[in-house]
Design an enzyme around this catalytic site. Sequence first.
Site, short mmCIF file in Angstrom:
data_model
loop_
_atom_site.label_atom_id
_atom_site.label_comp_id
_atom_site.label_asym_id
_atom_site.label_seq_id
_atom_site.Cartn_x
_atom_site.Cartn_y
_atom_site.Cartn_z
N GLU A 94 -11.66 -14.66 22.87
CA GLU A 94 -11.08 -13.69 21.95
C GLU A 94 -11.68 -13.74 20.55
OE1 GLU A 94 -6.92 -14.58 22.35
OE2 GLU A 94 -6.67 -13.20 24.03
N GLU A 125 -11.01 -32.14 37.54
CA GLU A 125 -10.42 -32.73 36.34
C GLU A 125 -10.56 -34.25 36.32
OE1 GLU A 125 -5.82 -33.74 36.81
OE2 GLU A 125 -6.19 -31.58 36.71
#
Length: 310
Positions: A94, A125
């Site tokens: 963004e 992860e």
Amino acid sequence: MTSTSHPRDLRTELESLTTEAFRPELADIDRLPTLDIARLMNGEDATVAGAVAARLPQIAAAIDAVAERMARGGRLLYAGAGTAGRMGVLDASECPPTFNTDPSRVVGLIAGGPDAVVTSVEGAEDSRELAKTDLERLALTPDDTVVGISASGRTPYAIGAVEHARDHRSLTIGLACNPDSPLAAAADHGIEIVVGPELLTGSTRLKAGTAQKLVLNMLSTITMIRLGKTYGNLMVDVRASNDKLRARSHRIVALATGAPDEEIERALTATDGEVKNAILTLLADVDGPTAARLLEESHGHLRAALAARD
């Protein structure tokens, strides 16, 4: 290298985390009316802002350190797995439309790569080495900042990212949602937003995810304010890439200058749609090339460019 923790050890570790704690008073939540569940969930969410407020001095100190480095050309890099990784990818994605930053300046890395944004990539992860590999492709410098994000504060990918960044003398931030986390301890700036047990046991996409979103909003937004990407509370570096943003650009120039529509359109045309330049041409009564020069000399800070003209 993936984690080799024994399942029993991992279970014991999870039981010690506040984000994983079981809340017996909610054991019958599935029997409640929908509105009651919604009220419970809303009440939980309302506590997150307070948890963030308790860490504002640490957040502000981290932002100042990030802005100082980005002003020298450094990058802001997020690294996390699962929800935490997605929050970083979202915040990074963004920045270009909001602040007209180059996509390489704020980058979100997620364990397992881009596919992991929409699909769970099992085991990713657990790998510190994977974080190292992902960051090696970006050739870190001392002016870069790496933000490791992990609700538990124990995710190997996030910790590995911070450790690799420190090896390259980059600034490091550890954002976690548990106290005394290894991630915060490994970073130059540890930020621990302790939101407590989740409504659904261990579902850290809830309060923990919301806390991460709030903090990342602050990191990127306030850094961009410090870098001169705004004028007051106006997004003067917004990129007008569609009709809505072109209309917003016009409105921002109007709010900043109070000029008539015809003058605003002429200014935007003369500056190829660059909002900051258009404002400067109107407020300082200069032409497009002069506005561009003044902004370049002031490193993009509109207030400084206006002061230089005065």
